[in-house]
Design an enzyme around this catalytic site. Structure first.
Site, short mmCIF file in Angstrom:
data_model
loop_
_atom_site.label_atom_id
_atom_site.label_comp_id
_atom_site.label_asym_id
_atom_site.label_seq_id
_atom_site.Cartn_x
_atom_site.Cartn_y
_atom_site.Cartn_z
N ARG A 51 -43.15 -60.28 10.70
CA ARG A 51 -43.51 -60.42 9.30
C ARG A 51 -44.94 -60.90 9.07
NH1 ARG A 51 -38.47 -60.67 9.93
NH2 ARG A 51 -39.17 -61.75 11.78
N THR A 52 -45.33 -61.95 9.79
CA THR A 52 -46.62 -62.56 9.48
C THR A 52 -47.75 -61.56 9.75
OG1 THR A 52 -45.66 -64.66 10.13
CG2 THR A 52 -48.05 -64.60 9.86
N LYS A 80 -58.16 -62.55 31.58
CA LYS A 80 -59.12 -62.68 32.71
C LYS A 80 -59.73 -64.07 32.74
CE LYS A 80 -60.69 -58.06 31.51
NZ LYS A 80 -61.86 -57.42 30.87
N ARG A 101 -52.43 -66.45 15.25
CA ARG A 101 -51.23 -67.18 15.68
C ARG A 101 -51.42 -67.55 17.13
NH1 ARG A 101 -45.09 -65.43 14.60
NH2 ARG A 101 -45.69 -66.37 12.61
N HIS A 129 -47.44 -73.76 9.68
CA HIS A 129 -47.41 -72.32 9.34
C HIS A 129 -47.75 -72.21 7.85
CE1 HIS A 129 -46.57 -68.18 9.52
NE2 HIS A 129 -45.36 -68.18 10.06
#
Ligand code: CP
Length: 315
Positions: A51-52, A80, A101, A129
């Site tokens: 969703r986000t 890396k 995120r 959030h």
């Protein structure tokens, strides 16, 4: 230069929250525009999301921006050994705003301190959030007609649930009464209870979850037990299905009650609840599109007056 990042909802005043909700309403009326024509939005997802990420990307696309980014850090140079700072500096060369995120608590704060472009926190570990909170507030406002004086019941994983941590901080402006319903292992952390006490937010704690416990709720905010945050999977197995909302539990609830859930759901809401008119979690996720359009625009310095006077609406 003003930092237009959104790291935690605690930084926003009541006026700013109401302003962003008003802007979200304008976007709900007309979500398709070219107001971000020429802008580039980067979405950097170091953790899974449906969703986000998709609602941020849809928000940008529907406003005429271009979107770049990744959904899996394994396909980027962080695999890396490139540091978060270097990754953020590089992406800042390409994008006007970064939605990120990350699995580490504090990653968004750190990124906002090193980035020359705004950072929108799309979830940092079990911490915050804030964009979810804006859509939660928008959903509460739409369904209750107010954010003031509500009985809000938070159920499930209150220890690791970043959505509930952000929501209780945002609600400090609106005189809520919270009920925290969680098993001992997943109780609301002490730091958030201390925050409530310091802010004068009333709360009660419960371990029972039944039709009597929730009879006075205006908002029932269900959460998933977050398997990915447990170090001891035996503990997860013990608590994962401890609370399941069933349709039969809703008979005695208030008519204005709405059930929210940030989603994804696992077992905590039975499927027979979906057809109950009090279930609002799918509309809640839809509201994320408009809330995130407002957040992207605000991060880029676009004001509500700009949105009101916008001549780029596509009918
Ligand atoms: N609510 C929420 O954050 O959902 P996703 O993990 O699917 O983005």
């Amino acid at each position: 230069m003003e930092n237009r990042s959104l790291v935690t909802i605690a930084e926003h005043s009541k006026e700013k929250i109401m302003y962003l909700l008003e802007m979200a309403k304008l976007f709900e009326e007309h979500p398709n525009r070219k107001i971000l024509d020429g802008k580039v939005v980067a979405t950097l997802f170091f953790e899974p999301s449906t969703r986000t990420r998709l609602s941020f990307e849809t928000a940008a696309n529907r406003l005429g921006a271009r979107v770049i980014g990744f959904t899996d850090p394994k396909v980027t140079s962080s695999s890396k050994g490139e540091t978060l700072k270097d990754t953020i500096m590089m992406v800042s060369n390409y994008a006007d705003v970064i939605v990120m995120r990350h699995y580490l608590e504090g990653a968004a704060r750190y990124a906002s301190e090193v980035a020359p472009v705004p950072i929108l926190n799309a979830g940092d570990g079990a911490n915050q959030h804030p964009s979810q909170t804006m859509l939660d507030l928008y959903s509460i406002y739409k369904t209750q007609g107010t954010l003031e004086n509500l009985n809000i019941y938070l159920v499930g994983d209150l220890k690791y649930g970043r959505t509930v941590h952000s929501l209780l901080m945002a609600m400090r402006h609106f005189n809520p009464t919270f009920h925290f319903i969680a098993p001992e292992e997943l109780k609301m952390p002490e730091e958030y209870k201390a925050y409530c006490r310091a802010q004068g937010i009333r709360y009660e704690e419960h371990t029972e979850f039944n039709e009597n416990t929730i009879a006075e709720a205006d908002i029932l905010y269900m959460t998933r037990v977050q398997r990915e945050r447990f170090t001891d999977l035996m503990e997860y197995e013990r608590v994962k299905d401890v609370y399941i909302l069933k349709n039969s539990m809703l008979e005695k609830t208030r008519p204005n009650l709405r059930i929210l859930h940030p989603l994804p759901r696992v077992n905590e809401i039975a499927y027979d609840v979906d057809s109950n008119e009090k279930a609002y979690y799918f509309q809640q996720a839809h509201n994320g599109l408009f809330a995130r359009q407002a957040l992207i625009c605000d991060s880029l310095g676009i004001t509500i007056e700009d949105v009101r006077n916008d001549k780029t609406i596509i009918q």
